[in-house]
Scaffold this active site. Structure first.
Site, PDB file in Angstrom:
ATOM      1  N   ASN A   1       0.854  -1.190   0.000  1.00  0.00           N
ATOM      2  CA  ASN A   1       0.000   0.000   0.000  1.00  0.00           C
ATOM      3  C   ASN A   1       0.894   1.246   0.000  1.00  0.00           C
ATOM      4  O   ASN A   1       1.752   1.400   0.874  1.00  0.00           O
ATOM      5  CB  ASN A   1      -0.897  -0.019   1.245  1.00  0.00           C
ATOM      6  CG  ASN A   1      -1.906   1.103   1.261  1.00  0.00           C
ATOM      7  OD1 ASN A   1      -1.566   2.264   1.061  1.00  0.00           O
ATOM      8  ND2 ASN A   1      -3.156   0.773   1.518  1.00  0.00           N
TER       9      ASN A   1
ATOM     10  N   HIS B   1       0.811   6.215   1.988  1.00  0.00           N
ATOM     11  CA  HIS B   1       1.589   7.138   2.818  1.00  0.00           C
ATOM     12  C   HIS B   1       2.601   7.940   2.006  1.00  0.00           C
ATOM     13  O   HIS B   1       3.058   8.994   2.456  1.00  0.00           O
ATOM     14  CB  HIS B   1       2.265   6.388   3.960  1.00  0.00           C
ATOM     15  CG  HIS B   1       1.278   5.875   4.965  1.00  0.00           C
ATOM     16  ND1 HIS B   1       0.545   6.715   5.772  1.00  0.00           N
ATOM     17  CD2 HIS B   1       0.878   4.612   5.263  1.00  0.00           C
ATOM     18  CE1 HIS B   1      -0.253   5.996   6.541  1.00  0.00           C
ATOM     19  NE2 HIS B   1      -0.071   4.718   6.249  1.00  0.00           N
TER      20      HIS B   1
ATOM     21  N   HIS C   1      -5.859   3.425  -1.593  1.00  0.00           N
ATOM     22  CA  HIS C   1      -7.199   3.703  -1.086  1.00  0.00           C
ATOM     23  C   HIS C   1      -7.587   5.098  -1.559  1.00  0.00           C
ATOM     24  O   HIS C   1      -7.023   6.090  -1.103  1.00  0.00           O
ATOM     25  CB  HIS C   1      -7.208   3.620   0.444  1.00  0.00           C
ATOM     26  CG  HIS C   1      -8.548   3.866   1.063  1.00  0.00           C
ATOM     27  ND1 HIS C   1      -8.743   3.832   2.429  1.00  0.00           N
ATOM     28  CD2 HIS C   1      -9.764   4.153   0.527  1.00  0.00           C
ATOM     29  CE1 HIS C   1     -10.012   4.084   2.695  1.00  0.00           C
ATOM     30  NE2 HIS C   1     -10.650   4.300   1.553  1.00  0.00           N
TER      31      HIS C   1
ATOM     32  N   ARG D   1      -9.882   7.725  -1.119  1.00  0.00           N
ATOM     33  CA  ARG D   1     -10.891   8.134  -0.147  1.00  0.00           C
ATOM     34  C   ARG D   1     -11.769   9.241  -0.720  1.00  0.00           C
ATOM     35  O   ARG D   1     -11.374   9.987  -1.617  1.00  0.00           O
ATOM     36  CB  ARG D   1     -10.225   8.616   1.139  1.00  0.00           C
ATOM     37  CG  ARG D   1      -9.440   7.543   1.882  1.00  0.00           C
ATOM     38  CD  ARG D   1      -8.878   8.097   3.182  1.00  0.00           C
ATOM     39  NE  ARG D   1      -9.943   8.407   4.112  1.00  0.00           N
ATOM     40  CZ  ARG D   1     -10.229   7.695   5.206  1.00  0.00           C
ATOM     41  NH1 ARG D   1      -9.523   6.618   5.502  1.00  0.00           N
ATOM     42  NH2 ARG D   1     -11.197   8.040   6.009  1.00  0.00           N
TER      43      ARG D   1
ATOM     44  N   ARG E   1      -7.624  12.592   0.765  1.00  0.00           N
ATOM     45  CA  ARG E   1      -6.593  13.086   1.687  1.00  0.00           C
ATOM     46  C   ARG E   1      -5.195  12.606   1.308  1.00  0.00           C
ATOM     47  O   ARG E   1      -4.213  13.190   1.740  1.00  0.00           O
ATOM     48  CB  ARG E   1      -6.912  12.686   3.126  1.00  0.00           C
ATOM     49  CG  ARG E   1      -6.792  11.209   3.406  1.00  0.00           C
ATOM     50  CD  ARG E   1      -6.964  10.910   4.887  1.00  0.00           C
ATOM     51  NE  ARG E   1      -8.311  11.227   5.351  1.00  0.00           N
ATOM     52  CZ  ARG E   1      -8.775  10.844   6.533  1.00  0.00           C
ATOM     53  NH1 ARG E   1      -7.986  10.145   7.362  1.00  0.00           N
ATOM     54  NH2 ARG E   1     -10.003  11.130   6.900  1.00  0.00           N
TER      55      ARG E   1
ATOM     56  N   GLU F   1      -8.723   0.100  -2.966  1.00  0.00           N
ATOM     57  CA  GLU F   1      -9.581   0.123  -1.786  1.00  0.00           C
ATOM     58  C   GLU F   1     -10.524   1.302  -1.904  1.00  0.00           C
ATOM     59  O   GLU F   1     -10.109   2.412  -2.288  1.00  0.00           O
ATOM     60  CB  GLU F   1      -8.745   0.255  -0.517  1.00  0.00           C
ATOM     61  CG  GLU F   1      -7.850  -0.934  -0.241  1.00  0.00           C
ATOM     62  CD  GLU F   1      -7.058  -0.800   1.040  1.00  0.00           C
ATOM     63  OE1 GLU F   1      -6.528  -1.822   1.514  1.00  0.00           O
ATOM     64  OE2 GLU F   1      -6.956   0.327   1.564  1.00  0.00           O
TER      65      GLU F   1
ATOM     66  N   THR G   1      -8.304   3.568   8.631  1.00  0.00           N
ATOM     67  CA  THR G   1      -9.454   2.682   8.752  1.00  0.00           C
ATOM     68  C   THR G   1      -9.437   1.995  10.114  1.00  0.00           C
ATOM     69  O   THR G   1      -8.456   1.368  10.495  1.00  0.00           O
ATOM     70  CB  THR G   1      -9.439   1.627   7.633  1.00  0.00           C
ATOM     71  OG1 THR G   1      -9.357   2.295   6.373  1.00  0.00           O
ATOM     72  CG2 THR G   1     -10.691   0.793   7.671  1.00  0.00           C
TER      73      THR G   1
ATOM     74  N   GLU H   1     -10.591  -9.688   3.089  1.00  0.00           N
ATOM     75  CA  GLU H   1      -9.346  -9.286   3.740  1.00  0.00           C
ATOM     76  C   GLU H   1      -9.667  -9.122   5.214  1.00  0.00           C
ATOM     77  O   GLU H   1     -10.466  -8.262   5.592  1.00  0.00           O
ATOM     78  CB  GLU H   1      -8.784  -7.990   3.168  1.00  0.00           C
ATOM     79  CG  GLU H   1      -7.491  -7.560   3.848  1.00  0.00           C
ATOM     80  CD  GLU H   1      -6.883  -6.304   3.241  1.00  0.00           C
ATOM     81  OE1 GLU H   1      -6.223  -5.559   4.007  1.00  0.00           O
ATOM     82  OE2 GLU H   1      -7.072  -6.060   2.043  1.00  0.00           O
TER      83      GLU H   1
ATOM     84  N   HIS I   1      -3.616  -4.605   7.633  1.00  0.00           N
ATOM     85  CA  HIS I   1      -3.772  -3.462   8.533  1.00  0.00           C
ATOM     86  C   HIS I   1      -2.924  -3.645   9.792  1.00  0.00           C
ATOM     87  O   HIS I   1      -3.182  -4.517  10.619  1.00  0.00           O
ATOM     88  CB  HIS I   1      -5.222  -3.185   8.936  1.00  0.00           C
ATOM     89  CG  HIS I   1      -5.446  -1.743   9.319  1.00  0.00           C
ATOM     90  ND1 HIS I   1      -5.603  -0.748   8.386  1.00  0.00           N
ATOM     91  CD2 HIS I   1      -5.480  -1.135  10.514  1.00  0.00           C
ATOM     92  CE1 HIS I   1      -5.739   0.419   9.004  1.00  0.00           C
ATOM     93  NE2 HIS I   1      -5.666   0.213  10.303  1.00  0.00           N
TER      94      HIS I   1
END
Length: 241
Positions: free
Chosen positions: A7, A10, A43, A45, A49, A70, A101, A151, A191
């Site tokens: 992922n 970040h 992801h 969103r 963000r 995601e 999340t 998941e 996660h």
């Protein structure tokens, strides 16, 4: 053999902190692929963000592995998925005020709604996953929706304050894995997993993918992204098929 999907949210978070153009998430994705990642996860969103629409489009055009998107189960996100055609979508809960999340998607009582939402994606050849807690009722609901994967949310396990609490969460995840497989679902984990707390899953059979982002990016600050991904990919590669 399970595989690692990275992922890169970040990287986008850092870029957006200065509202600039670097670091570039697409470059990070290419480096992750070269270092052994079998897929890239983002992801998108509602509040954008971190990952932006442009990132998803560019990743779709440039990735050599797989793009996993995601997203919340909204009409807007469904349209974006149908346009960009990632290899997989993973439906996740989303709240504007959360930092990340916080738990799994509530599937109970939404089985038909979520099945209807996924139907056009399946028709377009996009595989689907549901991000759920290791709760037997949630796993059972997920199994009736028609997604190929779940998941299992490992965040509560990763955040456990004591060894006893961590073991309790681990046991719940292992039961969830067994139940999902018995129901015909393929299982991914994600996660909060890092280079240490991932170890108890080394001999757990049937896990398809590990979805990991934050711990890899944190290590990359000190060792570099290439080495951080290689370390995690090599670790996952030793796990039981």
């Amino acid at each position: 053999m399970p595989v690692l999907c990275v992922n890169i949210d970040h990287v986008a978070t850092l870029r957006n902190a200065r509202m600039g153009i670097e670091p570039e998430p697409v470059t990070a994705a290419a480096m992750c692929e070269l270092a052994g990642a079998h897929g890239i996860i983002v992801h998108l969103r509602e509040d954008r963000r971190h990952i932006r629409d442009r990132d998803v489009r560019t990743l779709r055009e440039t990735l050599n592995t797989r793009l996993h998107l995601e997203m919340a189960a909204t009409k807007e996100m469904q349209g974006i998925a149908l346009e960009t055609k990632p290899e997989m979508v993973c439906l996740v809960p989303e709240k504007r005020q959360e930092l990340t999340t916080e738990g799994g998607l509530n599937c109970i009582g939404r089985e038909q709604e979520l099945a209807d939402f996924l139907a056009p994606l399946h028709e377009a050849g996009i595989r689907s996953s549901l991000f759920v807690d290791a709760d037997p009722k949630q796993v059972a609901a997920a199994a009736s929706i028609g997604a190929e994967f779940i998941e299992i949310h490992t965040g509560h396990y990763a955040d456990a304050a004591s060894h006893a609490e961590q073991q309790q969460e681990l046991d719940a995840i292992l039961r969830g894995i067994d139940m999902a497989q018995e129901a015909g679902l393929l299982v991914n984990l994600g996660h909060g997993l890092n280079y240490t707390n991932i170890q108890p899953f080394a001999r757990v059979r049937g896990i398809q993918e590990y979805s990991i982002g934050h711990s890899i990016m944190a290590r990359a600050i000190f060792s570099g992204l290439d080495q951080a991904v290689r370390d995690m990919a090599n670790l996952v590669r030793t796990f039981t098929d």
